[in-house]
Design a protein around this motif. Sequence first.
Motif, PDB file in Angstrom:
ATOM      1  N   LYS A  55      65.437  42.363  29.924  1.00 17.71           N
ATOM      2  CA  LYS A  55      66.127  41.148  29.457  1.00 17.71           C
ATOM      3  C   LYS A  55      65.161  39.996  29.225  1.00 17.71           C
ATOM      4  O   LYS A  55      65.592  38.865  28.980  1.00 17.71           O
ATOM      5  CB  LYS A  55      67.189  40.764  30.485  1.00 17.71           C
ATOM      6  CG  LYS A  55      68.182  41.893  30.761  1.00 17.71           C
ATOM      7  CD  LYS A  55      69.372  41.452  31.575  1.00 17.71           C
ATOM      8  CE  LYS A  55      70.414  40.856  30.668  1.00 17.71           C
ATOM      9  NZ  LYS A  55      71.704  40.625  31.369  1.00 17.71           N
ATOM     10  N   SER A  83      66.376  49.331  26.388  1.00 14.39           N
ATOM     11  CA  SER A  83      66.915  49.882  27.625  1.00 14.39           C
ATOM     12  C   SER A  83      66.434  51.315  27.802  1.00 14.39           C
ATOM     13  O   SER A  83      66.050  51.989  26.842  1.00 14.39           O
ATOM     14  CB  SER A  83      68.443  49.825  27.631  1.00 14.39           C
ATOM     15  OG  SER A  83      68.980  50.602  26.579  1.00 14.39           O
ATOM     16  N   SER A 141      75.525  47.049  39.177  1.00 12.03           N
ATOM     17  CA  SER A 141      74.505  46.291  38.454  1.00 12.03           C
ATOM     18  C   SER A 141      73.714  45.392  39.404  1.00 12.03           C
ATOM     19  O   SER A 141      74.284  44.762  40.292  1.00 12.03           O
ATOM     20  CB  SER A 141      75.157  45.435  37.360  1.00 12.03           C
ATOM     21  OG  SER A 141      74.212  44.546  36.778  1.00 12.03           O
ATOM     22  N   GLU A 164      67.882  44.085  34.136  1.00 10.50           N
ATOM     23  CA  GLU A 164      69.120  44.529  34.759  1.00 10.50           C
ATOM     24  C   GLU A 164      68.959  46.009  35.074  1.00 10.50           C
ATOM     25  O   GLU A 164      68.493  46.785  34.231  1.00 10.50           O
ATOM     26  CB  GLU A 164      70.337  44.325  33.853  1.00 10.50           C
ATOM     27  CG  GLU A 164      71.637  44.779  34.520  1.00 10.50           C
ATOM     28  CD  GLU A 164      72.866  44.591  33.649  1.00 10.50           C
ATOM     29  OE1 GLU A 164      73.971  44.940  34.112  1.00 10.50           O
ATOM     30  OE2 GLU A 164      72.721  44.106  32.506  1.00 10.50           O
ATOM     31  N   GLN A 207      71.196  49.243  36.282  1.00 12.16           N
ATOM     32  CA  GLN A 207      72.533  49.778  36.514  1.00 12.16           C
ATOM     33  C   GLN A 207      72.447  51.169  37.131  1.00 12.16           C
ATOM     34  O   GLN A 207      71.591  51.976  36.735  1.00 12.16           O
ATOM     35  CB  GLN A 207      73.332  49.859  35.208  1.00 12.16           C
ATOM     36  CG  GLN A 207      73.685  48.509  34.615  1.00 12.16           C
ATOM     37  CD  GLN A 207      74.551  48.633  33.375  1.00 12.16           C
ATOM     38  OE1 GLN A 207      74.985  49.715  32.998  1.00 12.16           O
ATOM     39  NE2 GLN A 207      74.805  47.501  32.728  1.00 12.16           N
ATOM     40  N   GLU A 259      62.313  39.846  33.847  1.00 10.39           N
ATOM     41  CA  GLU A 259      63.771  39.753  33.824  1.00 10.39           C
ATOM     42  C   GLU A 259      64.336  41.119  33.443  1.00 10.39           C
ATOM     43  O   GLU A 259      63.958  41.700  32.430  1.00 10.39           O
ATOM     44  CB  GLU A 259      64.202  38.684  32.825  1.00 10.39           C
ATOM     45  CG  GLU A 259      63.771  37.280  33.219  1.00 10.39           C
ATOM     46  CD  GLU A 259      64.253  36.225  32.241  1.00 10.39           C
ATOM     47  OE1 GLU A 259      65.254  36.502  31.529  1.00 10.39           O
ATOM     48  OE2 GLU A 259      63.637  35.152  32.164  1.00 10.39           O
ATOM     49  N   GLN A 280      70.735  42.350  38.849  1.00 11.90           N
ATOM     50  CA  GLN A 280      69.990  41.558  37.879  1.00 11.90           C
ATOM     51  C   GLN A 280      68.870  40.803  38.581  1.00 11.90           C
ATOM     52  O   GLN A 280      68.971  40.463  39.764  1.00 11.90           O
ATOM     53  CB  GLN A 280      70.923  40.559  37.189  1.00 11.90           C
ATOM     54  CG  GLN A 280      72.130  41.220  36.565  1.00 11.90           C
ATOM     55  CD  GLN A 280      72.399  40.749  35.145  1.00 11.90           C
ATOM     56  OE1 GLN A 280      71.511  40.289  34.442  1.00 11.90           O
ATOM     57  NE2 GLN A 280      73.640  40.886  34.718  1.00 11.90           N
ATOM     58  N   SER A 281      67.803  40.549  37.832  1.00 13.55           N
ATOM     59  CA  SER A 281      66.689  39.784  38.378  1.00 13.55           C
ATOM     60  C   SER A 281      67.171  38.406  38.819  1.00 13.55           C
ATOM     61  O   SER A 281      68.099  37.830  38.251  1.00 13.55           O
ATOM     62  CB  SER A 281      65.569  39.655  37.343  1.00 13.55           C
ATOM     63  OG  SER A 281      66.069  39.237  36.088  1.00 13.55           O
TER      64      SER A 281
END
Length: 283
Positions: A130, A273, A93, A109, A111, A107, A95-96
């Motif tokens: 996100k 997503s 993962s 994520e 994966q 923002e 993330q921002s």
Amino acid sequence: MNTIISNSILKASIKHAGAELFSLKNNQNKEFIWEGNPAFWGKHSPILFPIVGTLKNNKYTINEKEYELPRHGFARDMEFDLISSTENSAVFSLQSTAETLKKYPFEFELQLIYTLHETTLDIEYKVINKGNSKLPFSIGAHPALALPENFENYSIQFEKEEQLKYYLLENDLISNQTKTLETKNNLIPLNYQLFENDALIFKTLESNSLTIFENSKPYIKVDFKDFPSLGIWTKEQAPFICIEPWLGYSDTAENSGDLFKKEGGLVLDENQSFHSKFSIQIL
């Protein structure tokens, strides 16, 4: 740090830096991923996110504010967290962060999910919005497959008979100039002259997969049904071939700079997503 996953046939090694696959070996210890010798190209299988290819002037605009992104984005140069793993799978993962928001004000994520199934490695991408606004992005793969024999001993066969029209790059941007690959019995013999103008870029294909042959024997199959575009690339005298499934590609010289209107790109609604997957099968 590295993570290794395996089954009775294959073993895959992934760096936490860039969540990059750097080794895929069979149970005879034969390596199928390029070693990353910097004399040719110092990478193995980088992730391309949040753009694929090059932006015009390396810049784009969001809400009339200008931002800058390097070729192929930044994910390949960042450290991913390993968030779960089993013997034959691993999930990474990214993330921002405050730093990513300075160059990509969204923002997210990202994966990467690696899973071994018998002779096949699945590589899945999951992008999660996100933030509280739409998220524009492109995403792509860049695996370099090792070709230990002479380059001319290899050929590529696309899944379907089709007109293989590709676009040429000019100053790293997509030009209006195209060429068509001539097939021989639906096979394209590999030679370095094919890549004298850089990568072969196919915006659309009928085929969902291709097979690489070594001395006329099936060697590796790449399945990319979730990806409408494809790049194929190598460097002069390099013993590898990159088969690159893409969702998106470089800008054209006429590009407006608006990431939401970028040709080939995607836009993800808030709290939504996106999934896509390709696979490398050892034959």
